[in-house]
Design an enzyme around this catalytic site. Structure first.
Site, PDB file in Angstrom:
ATOM      1  N   TYR A 193       0.810  -1.223   0.000  1.00  0.00           N
ATOM      2  CA  TYR A 193       0.000   0.000   0.000  1.00  0.00           C
ATOM      3  C   TYR A 193       0.846   1.277   0.000  1.00  0.00           C
ATOM      4  O   TYR A 193       1.895   1.333   0.637  1.00  0.00           O
ATOM      5  CB  TYR A 193      -0.946   0.004   1.216  1.00  0.00           C
ATOM      6  CG  TYR A 193      -1.802  -1.237   1.262  1.00  0.00           C
ATOM      7  CD1 TYR A 193      -2.877  -1.392   0.390  1.00  0.00           C
ATOM      8  CD2 TYR A 193      -1.498  -2.281   2.134  1.00  0.00           C
ATOM      9  CE1 TYR A 193      -3.641  -2.550   0.405  1.00  0.00           C
ATOM     10  CE2 TYR A 193      -2.253  -3.446   2.159  1.00  0.00           C
ATOM     11  CZ  TYR A 193      -3.321  -3.576   1.284  1.00  0.00           C
ATOM     12  OH  TYR A 193      -4.070  -4.731   1.291  1.00  0.00           O
ATOM     13  N   ASP A 194       0.350   2.274  -0.734  1.00  0.00           N
ATOM     14  CA  ASP A 194       0.991   3.594  -0.761  1.00  0.00           C
ATOM     15  C   ASP A 194       0.191   4.626   0.033  1.00  0.00           C
ATOM     16  O   ASP A 194       0.740   5.609   0.511  1.00  0.00           O
ATOM     17  CB  ASP A 194       1.098   4.096  -2.205  1.00  0.00           C
ATOM     18  CG  ASP A 194       1.880   3.125  -3.071  1.00  0.00           C
ATOM     19  OD1 ASP A 194       2.937   2.634  -2.606  1.00  0.00           O
ATOM     20  OD2 ASP A 194       1.419   2.837  -4.201  1.00  0.00           O
ATOM     21  N   TYR A 195      -1.139   4.408   0.139  1.00  0.00           N
ATOM     22  CA  TYR A 195      -2.031   5.377   0.794  1.00  0.00           C
ATOM     23  C   TYR A 195      -2.605   4.748   2.048  1.00  0.00           C
ATOM     24  O   TYR A 195      -3.297   3.730   1.982  1.00  0.00           O
ATOM     25  CB  TYR A 195      -3.156   5.804  -0.158  1.00  0.00           C
ATOM     26  CG  TYR A 195      -2.621   6.503  -1.382  1.00  0.00           C
ATOM     27  CD1 TYR A 195      -2.433   7.887  -1.381  1.00  0.00           C
ATOM     28  CD2 TYR A 195      -2.258   5.786  -2.520  1.00  0.00           C
ATOM     29  CE1 TYR A 195      -1.905   8.537  -2.492  1.00  0.00           C
ATOM     30  CE2 TYR A 195      -1.728   6.430  -3.626  1.00  0.00           C
ATOM     31  CZ  TYR A 195      -1.546   7.794  -3.603  1.00  0.00           C
ATOM     32  OH  TYR A 195      -1.016   8.424  -4.697  1.00  0.00           O
TER      33      TYR A 195
END
Lengths: 307, 307
Positions: B18-20
């Site tokens: 995940y980035d967010y």
């Protein structure tokens, strides 16, 4: 089809047909602090005809003693405490006679002094209600001791109309509703969504109860006010002739879903007055559950008799 | 089947996947005025890994500026106003962008200052909220001028969490809901029935809204907080990469029916923490709508990375 009472002949027929006249108070006799026209005269006239007058109110903010004072203030004489059946009294009787809550268990009240007084008269200790400790903080205090330390002796929760409502009272009520695995009995004085005051609708007991009901995911275990028949049963117990022949009784009120339903469920005829919640348009549009009669205002009974 | 995150290897996989990272606040980062263990360190660690952190809260009592102060008070640095999506902000945006309420119409608020500040930032005039005139009487005054004289310029009613609740505010809110043939838009910031505070559940916005809803026989026309997707759409508008690939986003919260639902409806994966409303037992008993992951507390992300 509901009959509109608007002639002296019709009033005479009413007086012949009924011995017991049951009255809702707010919206029928008075609106808040204002008595409606010719109400005192109408009650006096009924009594002079030998009729029994009985007052049945869902307003739980007052005790029966408070009501007596209100009658006297409006110049209505000759009413006794035993003529008044309020939802606060009905709630106290329910807790004592039906729930059989032991007198050593306390009762948490979300509501006003009326409930407290009626419960105390039966020997119960109460918490909440108009306790000034619950209104002393200017802002909500999450560390308030009545919220952080629940009283383990509380054995029942009562909720009704609460004009001194605040977030603290709602939150404490919810704690009691959740405690002991949601087992404490949850008793509503009544569930009217609104009540009329000075030409406006204000928030009723039922709307306040919705808050704690939604938050705790619990519905009241019992509802003591109209249209529930526990008050009717108390009345009939006091008047065996009405018990034997409910058609000699007329329930007069301003609400279809409480007063008229209460009378009908009890086997009485019903008379709707248009001084409170309902309108003539609404009555005429009803396809079922119509009241037996309707009239503009209660005082017409006096005014039409004089004609 | 929901996966419990409890090893450093699993945390590494989360960081890869995940980035967010979207966070609910109450019950995840803090409980009222107490920050939860290792939260500041976890957020710092995520940012040092180049992750985008976004805060999504249904608490409408605060504005985004108030939230910034709260982050700083807890020693959480490097957060910007644009990282925070609160239900008060979402409500203001909804009224402005979706309802397109003209700026010359006023808004009646049953709630706290957060809503008022966000609406004022967009140029609206408001009534109600924390106006001290609404709290000055010791007892309910049925003749209060804000109850007897409604402002004809009010074009919208907003309701949310109101810790300074009283009977007057509820009654005025109902008058506006009934006025103009029930046509004023009725907007809820959120409808959480409860919220956690210091190990207890307190009355949530949804429970307060039930009161005026039941009394006025109206349901809110719009609900702006989670799980409603209007906040998600605002977030995605700010982060086109998340819009294009929602599976790079992880919604972290403590509530199944708001946070987890909000993430899932938006196409994100979800992580439930057990520091707020829900329990492990409840998660494991779910037959559907399970979160993608769950963990004891958010701070485990930091603690497990250090092992």
């Amino acid at each position: 089809m509901s009959t509109k009472v608007s002639t002296s002949e019709q009033v005479k027929q009413l007086l012949d047909a009924y011995d017991y006249f049951l009255f809702d108070c707010d919206g029928v006799l008075w609106l808040g602090d204002h008595i409606l026209p010719k109400v005192a005269e109408t009650l006096k006239s009924l009594k002079s005809h030998g009729k029994t007058v009985i007052f049945v109110t869902n307003n739980s903010t007052k005790s029966r003693k408070d009501y007596l004072k209100k009658f006297l203030k409006f110049g209505i004489e000759g009413i006794n405490k035993t003529d008044i059946f309020g939802s606060s009294y009905a709630t106290a009787i329910y807790i004592n006679k039906i729930l059989k809550l032991p007198l050593n268990e306390k009762i948490w009240i979300l509501g006003e002094e009326g409930i407290k007084l009626e419960l105390e008269e039966l020997g119960y200790k109460t918490l909440g209600a108009n306790d000034s400790k619950l209104n002393e903080d200017k802002e909500f205090n999450p560390d308030h001791e009545m919220l952080t330390e629940l009283d383990p002796e509380v054995g029942c929760v009562v909720a009704g109309l609460c004009l001194n409502l605040n977030y603290l009272k709602l939150s404490i009520t919810m704690q009691y509703l959740l405690t002991k695995n949601k087992s404490l009995p949850f008793i509503a004085t009544n569930i009217d969504s609104t009540f009329p005051s000075k030409g406006k609708l204000l928030i009723g007991a039922g709307s306040i109860i919705e808050t704690v009901s939604y938050a705790s995911e619990r519905k009241p275990d019992a509802i003591c006010g109209k249209p529930n028949q526990s008050m009717m049963n108390s009345i009939k117990a006091d008047y065996p002739e009405l018990q034997a022949n409910p058609k000699r009784g007329l329930m007069i009120g301003d609400r279809l879903n409480t007063d008229m339903k209460f009378g009908k469920l009890g086997g009485l005829d019903t008379l709707l007055v248009l001084t409170g919640i309902e309108t003539e348009e609404r009555v005429l549009s009803l396809t079922e559950e119509q009241p037996t009669y309707y009239m503009d205002k209660l005082g017409d009974i006096f005014e039409l008799t004089r004609e």
